[in-house]
Design an enzyme around this catalytic site. Structure first.
Site, mmCIF file in Angstrom:
data_model
loop_
_atom_site.group_PDB
_atom_site.id
_atom_site.type_symbol
_atom_site.label_atom_id
_atom_site.label_comp_id
_atom_site.label_asym_id
_atom_site.label_seq_id
_atom_site.Cartn_x
_atom_site.Cartn_y
_atom_site.Cartn_z
ATOM 1 N N HIS A 24 3.599 14.991 23.740
ATOM 2 C CA HIS A 24 2.763 15.612 22.361
ATOM 3 C C HIS A 24 3.470 15.123 21.395
ATOM 4 O O HIS A 24 3.575 15.638 20.259
ATOM 5 C CB HIS A 24 3.129 17.093 22.414
ATOM 6 N N SER A 71 1.304 -7.548 2.448
ATOM 7 C CA SER A 71 0.267 -6.838 1.757
ATOM 8 C C SER A 71 -0.118 -7.660 0.709
ATOM 9 O O SER A 71 0.742 -8.413 -0.048
ATOM 10 C CB SER A 71 0.575 -5.362 1.284
ATOM 11 N N LYS A 78 5.769 -4.927 2.036
ATOM 12 C CA LYS A 78 4.974 -4.359 3.092
ATOM 13 C C LYS A 78 5.289 -5.363 4.041
ATOM 14 O O LYS A 78 5.261 -6.819 3.819
ATOM 15 C CB LYS A 78 3.578 -4.156 3.163
ATOM 16 N N GLU A 81 -2.315 -3.350 15.468
ATOM 17 C CA GLU A 81 -3.514 -2.461 15.157
ATOM 18 C C GLU A 81 -4.866 -3.054 15.475
ATOM 19 O O GLU A 81 -5.727 -2.593 15.953
ATOM 20 C CB GLU A 81 -3.311 -2.239 13.662
#
Ligand code: ARG
Length: 484
Positions: free
Chosen positions: A155, A276, A282, A289
């Site tokens: 979880h 970024s 970043k 992803e």
């Protein structure tokens, strides 16, 4: 442009209809397999006297030229409807009337199945090799970090301590099952389609054993109607690819989380990150992803493939032409994902310090406390309850387990004794998981060996499968030897 069916259909097709049925932009990918199939089929026709030795030579030389043209982009690909017509027409341009014999007893319906199966056998090998490399990288990473203690999650909450190597090997198992599914997939598609014709078989006594030998099919399709309509081998393939992608997506998701500032368990190498356009600080895990995103596309491909076949009447229907768009996409997305993911994890940094910090005072030992009491004589349910109370006490009083004295613990159960703190050290918790699927160190080391052995066997199997793929030059030699 002439059509193969000009005899029956008088007026030329509407331009829109031409464009709509056109598939060469997709099936051009199959040219090599179509040519190999043509060469073998021509040899088969020669064997039963439909074409002469001389014609066979002409056909083969013509096909070699066409192969060369295609490889050097010498055709304007919009001229032909599909790869079969391109090759048949160009052969006619090259060698004249003899080309008209090549389609005797054959249909594009069994021809396309042949091309697809040859493509698939190659694709399975390619994906198997990339998965094997990924598995070897997982083993390497697990070996290198074999003793690192890591929090296992359920979880997405810290659950129990585990060896990081055990965690990594959990993905080894997943991909290992995918590998085995692909091996079965190879067997299932290894049936010769030639001889099936349009749907009922061929009117010529074409020697299917001979064609199987030339094209290296282990088995022969048994029922022509089934063979020209079935695409199960492709559906299985897309399913297998989606299994790989779903496994990858879960692995990626873990790594994305472990790579966050908040976790900082791992660091992805700069070369596999992007920045970024606005936020200079970043360093984003875009590759992970994207794999996660592509996994949805491939899972979508599976649904597309199933729906493409649903309720199709027997036998061949043109809907099936769309199968290639789906399979090629699923294959390309999966192959590139597996390859880049392998490189990415090969270059990952493990931040042991942060991992250790994250496990401090998190009650990861709770199950082991209960187990401790059970081993001393409590029932598990009581032990669970007692442990829960102790943890609640610690939380409410903002103290850690180690702050408790044995006397205090004895308030909860008479079974607590001086060996307690030693027994709940994280490494003890790990080694107390004694089953042969558990995280105890000796089991993990055995499993590492077992993983290596299994992958070596798979590598050997892949080498053997490669012998079941026809090679253009070898096929030529074989046929030439027969002609001498
Ligand atoms: N291009 C078709 C396909 O990819 C194969 C040709 C069969 N066409 C036909 N009209 N019978 O499935």
């Amino acid at each position: 442009m002439d059509k193969i069916w000009d005899g029956r259909i008088k007026s030329s097709t509407n331009k829109l209809a031409d464009n709509f049925t056109f598939s060469l932009d997709v099936d051009i990918k199959l040219y090599k397999y179509d040519i190999i199939g043509n060469v073998a089929y021509a040899a088969g026709l020669k064997k039963i006297g439909i074409i002469s030795n001389q014609e066979l030579l002409k056909i083969i030389n013509g096909l070699i030229k066409i192969k060369d043209y295609i490889e050097n982009n010498k055709f304007s690909s919009s001229e032909y409807e599909d790869i079969h017509s391109l090759i048949e027409y160009e052969l006619k341009n090259e060698i004249g009337e003899a080309a008209g014999k090549i389609h005797t007893g054959r249909s594009r319906n069994d021809q396309i199945v042949l091309d697809e199966k040859l493509y698939l056998k190659n694709a399975i090998i390619e994906i198997l090799e990339s998965l094997t490399n990924l598995e070897l990288t997982i083993i390497k990473l697990a070996k290198k970090n074999v003793n690192i203690i890591f929090p296992a999650y359920t979880h997405l909450q810290k659950a129990q301590p585990v060896l990081f190597s055990h965690y990594l090997l959990s993905f080894f198992e997943k991909f290992y099952r995918d590998i085995n599914k692909l091996l079965t997939n190879f067997e299932e598609c290894d049936y010769l389609p030639l001889g099936c014709g349009a749907c009922t078989g061929s009117g010529y006594e074409i020697d299917r054993n001979y064609l199987s030998k030339l094209l290296k099919f282990k088995y022969k399709a048994v029922n022509s109607m089934d063979e020209v309509s079935g695409r199960d081998y492709f559906q299985d393939f897309v399913y297998n690819l989606s299994c790989i992608m779903i496994h990858l997506s879960r692995f990626c998701e873990d790594l994305i989380i472990y790579n966050t500032n908040e976790f900082s368990f791992i660091e992805i190498a700069d070369e596999f990150c992007t920045g970024s356009s606005i936020m200079p600080q970043k360093k984003n895990p875009d590759i992970l992803e994207l794999i996660r995103g592509k996994s949805s596309l491939v899972a979508g491909n599976l649904l597309q493939f199933i729906l493409l076949q649903k309720s199709l009447p027997s036998t061949y229907n043109r809907d099936l032409q769309e199968d290639k768009v789906i399979v090629f996409n699923a294959f390309n997305q999966t192959l590139s994902s597996v390859k880049i993911f392998k490189e990415l994890i090969d270059n990952i940094k493990i931040n042991t310090e942060n991992i250790n910090k994250s496990m401090k005072n998190q009650f990861l030992e709770a199950t082991d406390i209960a187990d401790y009491l059970v081993k001393k004589g409590e029932t598990f349910r009581n032990a669970h309850n007692i442990t829960g109370k102790i943890i609640r006490y610690c939380i409410e009083n903002k103290i850690n387990l180690n702050d408790l004295s044995i006397n205090k613990l004895k308030d909860y159960s008479k079974f607590f004794d001086v060996d307690f703190f030693k027994k709940i050290a994280l490494i003890e918790c790990i080694n107390s998981k004694v089953t042969d699927c558990g995280t105890n160190s000796s089991n993990v080391k055995n499993n590492l060996k077992f993983a290596t052995e299994r992958i070596n066997k798979i590598k050997f199997k892949i080498e053997k499968l490669k012998l079941r793929i026809p090679d253009f030059n070898n096929l030529m030699k074989e046929i030439q030897n027969e002609m001498d």
